[in-house]
Every structure is written in C-alpha cells, then in structure tokens.
Design a protein around this motif. Structure first.
Motif, PDB file in Angstrom:
ATOM      1  N   ASP A 329       0.820  -1.212   0.000  1.00  9.36           N
ATOM      2  CA  ASP A 329       0.000   0.000   0.000  1.00  9.36           C
ATOM      3  C   ASP A 329       0.851   1.259   0.000  1.00  9.36           C
ATOM      4  OD1 ASP A 329      -2.313  -1.501   0.035  1.00  9.36           O
ATOM      5  OD2 ASP A 329      -2.398  -1.564   2.239  1.00  9.36           O
ATOM      6  N   ASP A 330       2.024   1.181   0.586  1.00  6.08           N
ATOM      7  CA  ASP A 330       2.826   2.408   0.708  1.00  6.08           C
ATOM      8  C   ASP A 330       4.308   2.078   0.581  1.00  6.08           C
ATOM      9  OD1 ASP A 330       3.521   5.056   1.156  1.00  6.08           O
ATOM     10  OD2 ASP A 330       3.690   4.727   3.325  1.00  6.08           O
ATOM     11  N   ILE A 331       4.894   2.511  -0.532  1.00  3.09           N
ATOM     12  CA  ILE A 331       6.346   2.484  -0.708  1.00  3.09           C
ATOM     13  C   ILE A 331       6.805   3.939  -0.705  1.00  3.09           C
ATOM     14  CG2 ILE A 331       8.225   1.982  -2.321  1.00  3.09           C
ATOM     15  CD1 ILE A 331       7.232  -0.481  -0.954  1.00  3.09           C
ATOM     16  N   PRO A 332       7.548   4.341   0.272  1.00  6.49           N
ATOM     17  CA  PRO A 332       7.922   5.764   0.385  1.00  6.49           C
ATOM     18  C   PRO A 332       8.557   6.283  -0.902  1.00  6.49           C
ATOM     19  CG  PRO A 332       8.541   4.600   2.381  1.00  6.49           C
ATOM     20  CD  PRO A 332       8.100   3.549   1.394  1.00  6.49           C
ATOM     21  N   GLY A 333       8.037   7.408  -1.384  1.00 11.95           N
ATOM     22  CA  GLY A 333       8.613   8.084  -2.542  1.00 11.95           C
ATOM     23  C   GLY A 333       8.125   7.589  -3.883  1.00 11.95           C
ATOM     24  N   LEU A 334       7.329   6.522  -3.937  1.00 10.84           N
ATOM     25  CA  LEU A 334       6.903   5.957  -5.220  1.00 10.84           C
ATOM     26  C   LEU A 334       5.406   5.654  -5.204  1.00 10.84           C
ATOM     27  CD1 LEU A 334       9.749   3.370  -5.995  1.00 10.84           C
ATOM     28  CD2 LEU A 334       9.504   5.703  -6.921  1.00 10.84           C
ATOM     29  N   ALA A 358       9.909  -3.973   1.182  1.00 13.85           N
ATOM     30  CA  ALA A 358      10.846  -3.099   1.888  1.00 13.85           C
ATOM     31  C   ALA A 358      12.052  -3.900   2.349  1.00 13.85           C
ATOM     32  CB  ALA A 358      10.147  -2.453   3.078  1.00 13.85           C
ATOM     33  N   LEU A 359      13.264  -3.340   2.117  1.00 17.11           N
ATOM     34  CA  LEU A 359      14.506  -3.963   2.592  1.00 17.11           C
ATOM     35  C   LEU A 359      14.916  -3.399   3.948  1.00 17.11           C
ATOM     36  CD1 LEU A 359      16.524  -4.050  -0.752  1.00 17.11           C
ATOM     37  CD2 LEU A 359      15.567  -6.006   0.485  1.00 17.11           C
ATOM     38  N   CYS A 363      14.837   1.868   2.125  1.00 13.73           N
ATOM     39  CA  CYS A 363      15.029   1.232   0.815  1.00 13.73           C
ATOM     40  C   CYS A 363      13.938   0.194   0.546  1.00 13.73           C
ATOM     41  CB  CYS A 363      16.390   0.568   0.720  1.00 13.73           C
ATOM     42  SG  CYS A 363      17.770   1.728   0.710  1.00 13.73           S
ATOM     43  N   ALA A 364      13.506   0.101  -0.727  1.00 13.38           N
ATOM     44  CA  ALA A 364      12.540  -0.896  -1.171  1.00 13.38           C
ATOM     45  C   ALA A 364      13.073  -1.593  -2.420  1.00 13.38           C
ATOM     46  CB  ALA A 364      11.187  -0.260  -1.462  1.00 13.38           C
ATOM     47  N   CYS A 426      17.067  -1.447  -6.029  1.00 13.70           N
ATOM     48  CA  CYS A 426      16.851  -1.020  -4.640  1.00 13.70           C
ATOM     49  C   CYS A 426      16.704   0.500  -4.635  1.00 13.70           C
ATOM     50  CB  CYS A 426      18.015  -1.436  -3.741  1.00 13.70           C
ATOM     51  SG  CYS A 426      18.194  -3.225  -3.588  1.00 13.70           S
ATOM     52  N   TYR A 427      15.500   0.983  -4.323  1.00 16.37           N
ATOM     53  CA  TYR A 427      15.225   2.407  -4.365  1.00 16.37           C
ATOM     54  C   TYR A 427      15.324   2.991  -2.961  1.00 16.37           C
ATOM     55  CZ  TYR A 427      12.875   6.863  -5.032  1.00 16.37           C
ATOM     56  OH  TYR A 427      12.576   8.214  -5.054  1.00 16.37           O
TER      57      TYR A 427
END
Length: 559
Positions: A329-334, A358-359, A363-364, A426-427
C-alpha cells in the motif's frame, strides 16, 4: 473411464414389421419396358414388307438393353419374354408348305432367348456395378457430412472450458443436424440421487428439460433404456416392449423415438447424450447412430478436459495469490501500478513475476523477472527464484553480491531447468536514487519529467541460472519528482501481428513517449495506473491478437 459400444453391439429397438426389398420397385420401370417392347414390335411389323419374317426379333434388342440397364437381369428378362411372346404371335409366320420353316423359326426363337439372357446378365453386372458405385458415393458423402459436423461440434466445444457452454454447443449442433425435436446431455449422480441436465436443445414449442431431478424417480426408464449397457436406438418407444413405468416416464418427457448413448464410470452409469422425437416414431439410420456416438465421445472428452483445466486454473489461482502478491500500500517516494498476464489461458500464472518489498526503513526492492517456459511448469520455478532472491537481498551487503550469490546457487546446484532474466533494483527514497542490476532482461525505461527524454537502463550482466561464474555489475541513477520508471519482460517487446514484425524495445519506447505526451491524471497513483492501462492497450492493438508470451509490467511514478 467410459464405455459405449461399437455399431455391432448397439441395442436397436424396432417394432416387428416386414421390410421391403431394397431393389428398385417394379411399377413404373416395368411399364416403361413394356411400352418400349410394344414400340419395337410396331416398328418390326412396319418392316414386314421389306424383311417379311426374316430376323423377327432384330428391333427388340434395344428394349432388352434398356430393361437390363434399368432393372438388371429382371428388367432384361422381362423385355426378352415380352419380345419373344409378341414376336411369336405377330411376326413369325410358319409356312407348313416350306420344309424346315418351323425348325428355322424355333431355332431363331431359341437364339433370341439365349441372346436376351446374355444381354440381361451383362446388364445385371453393369447395373450392380452402377448401384455399388452410387452406394459408395453416398457412403462417402454421408461420411464427409458426418466428419464436417463433428469438426463443427469440435470447434465449438474447444472454444471454451466452461462445461455448460460445451454441452450447449454440442446439443445445439447435434439436434439441428439430426433434425430432432430434442437433444440434451444428462449426468447421473447415484450418491446424491440426482440427475442434472445442464443444457438442452429443442424445437420452439417444446418445454425445456434443463434442471435437476431425483434419480430414483427415473430408474425404471434408465434400466429399460440401458439394460444392455449399450447405445439404445428406439424407433417407437410405445412399441418396444418397455415396462409400463418406463413408457409412462418417456411419454411424460415426450420421447416417442430416441437415440441414447450412455457412459459409465467404474461400472456405473454416469452420463448420457440423448436425441429424440416428441410426437411420432422415427426410423433412425446407422449413420445417425454413428454420429450420435462420435459426438457423445467428443463431448465427453471435452468435458473431462474442461474439468482438468478448471482444476489447474484453481491451482494456478492459488499459486498466483502466493507468488504474485498485491503491491504494498505504501512504498515511500513511489506510486506503483502493475500488470500481469500469463500466455496460457488455462493458467492464472506463468514464468514471469514481479515483487516489491521493503529492505529497510529507507530502501525498497523493485523486481521483475522472466523464467524460461510458460504455464504451471514455469510457475513452479517462480517460487524458488522469488524466495531465494528475497533471502539474498536481505542478507548480502551489495546488490551485485546478492545477484551473484543467487546465480551461484541456481546454476551451481542445477535448480533451474532453463534460465531467468531479472531486473532487481533497490530504491532509496531518502537519496532519491535507485541501484540496480539487469540480468539479461529488456532495458528498463526512465522518463524524465524535466526534459521529456527517455533513458534506457540496459543489461549489466548475463541471465541467471546458466553460468555459476557469471559477473554482475551494479549501476545507479537518480529520480526526480514526476519521473516515470517502467520495468517489463519480453512479453511486451515480442508482441506483434507476426513473427517478423515485433514491437521491440523501440516500439515500447515510442508508445511510452506518446503516453507521456498526452494528458494524464495529476495524482501519482492514478497516473501510474493510467500509464499501465494505456501501455497495455497500445501493445494489444499493435499485436492485433494479443501477446503470445507472458507479460509482466511494473510502473513507478516518483513523488
């Protein structure tokens, strides 16, 4: 699995009756032969001034030849006998004053009878050969028509894996071809005491029989129809000697004549294909019975195949839920959107997959991969690669080291029957940077909001699972707000109307450029979903009949 008889074992229920001779009827042809003999006699009498009583039968041979051609030896002998009678009475004139005249006339008559018999025999042979040829032509025509109809039924039932649609297609085509009043497929469940008729075909003024019935109520009828456990052919159910209970059920169901093909599973009646007439008897032909049996076998096979396909689809759906989880539901920044479609219709999953997780707090991981093969066979390998990839990404220090460790295990241990292409990134939303390794996959595309340019992120290493010593390089690039990042498998690039005209990376790039030049929603999430929808629609339009390979697409819009 199932049982129904060959044609020699069919139980044919025909009320006793006398059968007519199959040869041509005597009526009109015999009259024609007699008329031709009369004409030949008149012509011969007209020649008396020239021929007198010499060659008295010369004009009758065409009548004999015609009679033999028309009715075989019987027609030839009829013409011969009539001609001998007419010639003896009206043409031959024995003169008692001429020595040997009576003997000459008798010899002439005998020679004519011999010649007529010979011509009749020859005509019989020719007539038999002609009838045999016509019979053979008719058999070939009927066989061709039956094969054409079976092909039509086969095409209709192979177009779907839905049992109801299969039954409907079969009974509709068969009922119309047989010109029956009713045709339906029934299944019998002795455990639940149930008869189920899913689809039926009938003429417009007959009530439908589709529905569920209590099996016990119809056992007298089933026992009578299938007492020999073979195909039942009843020309008149009211005159076949059925028990009164069976006759009452058939009359209530308006089945006056029928062909019923049974199927047995483990020795018990499990299904039947039935075609019938409602209001009167009907003499079913052997070809119609053969058509019913062939169509029944075809339908039964299609239904069994559909059930297997449905079970596989259910298994595939569960695999999809496990191997293709919903995006977080939520990947920070994307803002993310995805698309996945397997190449094989019987599976809900194939050899492509995506994964986003999420790593660490900043980072994701963004992953899109393509395993060689399609369908459930390839999907079985997805679990191995996906779970091992998660493990190495969680444990190794750099992305390149993680992919190298994955490849070393897969290739060194022979865990994959083929290979896998893989894009793993890895973002880091705090640094607005993505580190990535592209293992032989199509280049990811990055649309820059500031310039409108599209950058390619090409392969940085070989495919995974082939060479244990493969070397993988790690690259990085930054994201700005509004940038669009697209990762996809070769199901997009290899889409096309034919093998020599594929979309390619350039085609996907052109489509993305066109989409980004058009109006899009302001919301990053809605924008990502709109890009996915428009990209897939454009690819399908280019391919005309859709993609031939598994398709996996992941779109990220930087916030």
């Amino acid at each position: 699995m199932s049982a129904f008889p060959n044609s020699s074992d069919r139980k044919k229920l025909i009320p006793p009756k006398f059968f007519e001779n199959s040869d041509q009827a005597w009526g009109p042809p015999a009259v024609k032969i007699a008329a031709l003999v009369a004409a030949a006699a008149a012509f011969r009498i007209a020649l008396n001034p020239v021929l007198d009583d010499r060659v008295p039968f010369i004009t009758f041979f065409p009548a004999i030849v015609y009679g033999a051609w028309l009715l075989g030896w019987r027609g030839g002998m009829l013409a011969t006998a009539l001609a001998a009678l007419v010639g003896s009475l009206f043409i031959m004139k024995t003169d008692p004053n001429v020595p040997g005249d009576e003997f000459a006339d008798q010899f002439s008559l005998l020679m004519f009878l011999f010649s007529g018999t010979a011509v009749s025999a020859l005509g019989q042979a020719q007539s038999a050969a002609r009838r045999q040829g016509l019979k053979r032509e008719d058999e070939l025509r009927v066989k061709a028509e039956r094969e054409a109809l079976l092909n039509e039924i086969g095409q209709a039932i192979r177009a779907t894996i839905d049992p109801q649609e299969i039954q409907q297609a079969a009974v509709q085509a068969l009922g119309a071809a047989l010109q029956a009043d009713r045709c339906y497929f029934a299944t019998y469940d002795y455990t639940r005491d149930t008869i189920f008729v899913g689809s039926d075909w009938s003429r417009t003024n007959l009530p439908a029989v589709a529905g569920q019935y209590r099996l016990t109520d119809y056992l007298p009828c089933l026992d009578a129809l299938f007492a020999s456990r073979t195909t039942c052919i009843a020309e008149d159910t009211a005159a076949c000697g059925f028990p009164s209970a069976a006759e009452e059920i058939l009359a209530r169901g308006r089945l006056r004549a029928l062909i019923a093909v049974p199927f047995y599973d483990e020795g018990r009646l499990s299904a039947a294909l039935i075609a019938g007439m409602a209001d009167g008897p009907r003499a079913w032909t052997p070809d119609e019975a053969a058509l019913m049996e062939a169509a029944a076998e075809q339908t039964r096979t299609a239904l069994a195949t559909a059930l297997i396909a449905q079970r596989e689809h259910a298994i595939a759906t569960k695999l999809q839920d496990a191997l293709q989880p919903s995006l977080p539901d939520d990947i920070p920044g994307l803002a993310l959107a995805e698309y996945y479609k397997p190449a094989l219709s019987e599976a809900a999953i194939g050899g492509d997959f995506y994964d986003v997780f999420a790593l660490n707090p900043t980072c994701a991981a963004l992953v899109v991969a393509d395993l060689s093969g399609k369908g459930l066979a390839a999907a079985a390998q997805v679990a191995i690669v996906r779970n091992m990839l998660r493990y190495v990404l969680y444990t190794d220090s750099t992305l390149a080291q993680s992919i190298a460790a994955l490849n070393q295990t897969l290739a060194g241990r022979g865990l994959l029957p083929g290979f896998a292409t893989l894009f793993a990134g890895c973002y880091d939303h705090a640094a607005r940077e993505i580190r990535y390794v592209n293992c032989g996959q199509e280049p990811a595309l990055l649309w820059r909001s500031a310039t409108g340019c599209i950058e390619e992120l090409p392969a940085t290493g070989p495919v995974v699972g082939m060479n244990p010593g493969g070397q993988f390089a790690e690259q990085s690039t930054s994201f700005a707000p509004g940038d669009v990042f697209v990762i996809f498998t070769d199901g997009l690039t290899e889409a096309g109307p034919r093998r020599l005209r594929l979309l390619g990376v350039a085609g996907v790039t052109a489509i993305l450029r066109e989409i980004m030049g058009a109006s899009l929603p302001e919301s990053p999430q809605e924008k990502a979903a709109a890009i996915v929808a428009r990209l897939i629609a454009s690819v399908d339009a280019f391919a005309e009949s859709g993609a031939r390979d598994d398709v996996c697409l992941l779109v990220a819009v930087a916030k």
